[in-house]
Design a protein around this motif. Structure first.
Motif, PDB file in Angstrom:
ATOM      1  N   ILE A   1     105.360-101.129 -11.283  1.00 44.27           N
ATOM      2  CA  ILE A   1     106.650-101.811 -11.381  1.00 44.27           C
ATOM      3  C   ILE A   1     107.388-101.248 -12.594  1.00 44.27           C
ATOM      4  O   ILE A   1     106.892-101.324 -13.713  1.00 44.27           O
TER       5      ILE A   1
ATOM      6  N   TYR B   1     108.388-112.807 -13.276  1.00 40.25           N
ATOM      7  CA  TYR B   1     107.213-111.983 -12.955  1.00 40.25           C
ATOM      8  C   TYR B   1     106.484-112.558 -11.749  1.00 40.25           C
ATOM      9  O   TYR B   1     106.043-111.814 -10.864  1.00 40.25           O
TER      10      TYR B   1
ATOM     11  N   THR C   1      98.402-103.996 -10.811  1.00 38.78           N
ATOM     12  CA  THR C   1      99.768-103.540 -11.045  1.00 38.78           C
ATOM     13  C   THR C   1      99.957-103.067 -12.477  1.00 38.78           C
ATOM     14  O   THR C   1      99.507-103.709 -13.423  1.00 38.78           O
TER      15      THR C   1
ATOM     16  N   PHE D   1     102.931-102.478 -15.154  1.00 39.24           N
ATOM     17  CA  PHE D   1     104.318-102.830 -15.439  1.00 39.24           C
ATOM     18  C   PHE D   1     104.802-102.009 -16.618  1.00 39.24           C
ATOM     19  O   PHE D   1     104.139-101.952 -17.658  1.00 39.24           O
TER      20      PHE D   1
ATOM     21  N   ASP E   1     108.021-101.176 -19.274  1.00 39.32           N
ATOM     22  CA  ASP E   1     109.282-101.690 -19.825  1.00 39.32           C
ATOM     23  C   ASP E   1     109.444-101.144 -21.240  1.00 39.32           C
ATOM     24  O   ASP E   1     108.444-100.887 -21.930  1.00 39.32           O
TER      25      ASP E   1
ATOM     26  N   ALA F   1     104.533-109.612 -19.018  1.00 45.90           N
ATOM     27  CA  ALA F   1     103.808-109.115 -17.843  1.00 45.90           C
ATOM     28  C   ALA F   1     102.306-109.213 -18.055  1.00 45.90           C
ATOM     29  O   ALA F   1     101.559-109.603 -17.137  1.00 45.90           O
TER      30      ALA F   1
END
Length: 213
Positions: A12, A154, A168, A170, A172, A181
């Motif tokens: 993501i 989230y 997953t 994440f 950023d 997250a």
């Protein structure tokens, strides 16, 4: 128990300052030639807190009217924020288009979760449709009325994307969003540049090692 890197199967991405550079100065430096006046306008008028309302879902028509009432002398410049917002979002961050393409070629499920105004997102996404074509889904904060790092956004993204948090990664550029997250069980990467990200993606087995020269 230590998390196995093999468990990470989906990625993501944040959008602003991860996939694309975003800086309002890029728009206004062409309109306000004096550096001190430009700095003051960005600091005192179109502030980060004011813009965050758009990410949270407030319409620009409302926020701009309120801001113009407080700063009537800057009315034309404030209106341009809405009219030309995507001019402040520049081409992709160096190396990121290639990383997205390689992950897609490797059949890694790609998603995005962005703090972005819903109304500004529409023209931006249309302009960059080819770049975002590999993404299976994108959650835009302004469309949901939720913003990072609120746990609710989230949770919504994980449910909509149908991915398990532990599977997953994440990515950023803001540490508080990465922390949010991680609190939801995802693996987090605080983005600095494409090279550092590529190393982590390689470590996780999502991308192959770069051949030695």
């Amino acid at each position: 128990m230590t998390e196995s890197v093999a468990e990470v199967a989906a990625v993501i991405f944040d959008v602003g300052n991860v996939l694309y550079h975003w800086n309002p100065r890029i728009l206004y430096e062409r309109l306000i030639p004096d550096d001190q006046a430009l700095d003051a306008f960005l600091r005192d008028v179109v502030t980060a807190d004011w813009h965050f309302q758009h990410d949270a879902g407030r319409p620009f028509a409302q926020t701009s009217a309120e801001l113009i009432a407080r700063h009537p002398g800057h009315a034309d410049l404030i209106r341009l924020w809405g009219e030309r917002f995507i001019d402040s979002v520049t081409p992709a961050v160096d190396g990121m288009a290639r990383i997205v393409a390689e992950l897609h070629e490797a059949s890694v499920p790609l998603f995005a979760l962005t703090n972005f105004s819903a109304e500004f997102w529409v023209p931006f996404h249309a302009r960059e449709a080819a770049f975002f074509a590999p993404f299976r889904d994108i959650v835009v904060s302004g469309a949901e009325g939720l913003v990072k790092p609120d746990a609710a956004i989230y949770r919504l993204a994980l449910e909509r994307f149908e991915v398990a948090a532990k599977a997953t990664l994440f990515i950023d550029d803001r540490e508080e969003n990465v922390a949010g997250a991680r609190a939801m069980g995802m693996r987090g990467h605080h983005f600095r540049d494409a090279g550092t990200l590529r190393k982590e993606l390689t470590t996780l087995g999502l991308l192959p090692p770069i051949p030695a020269p």
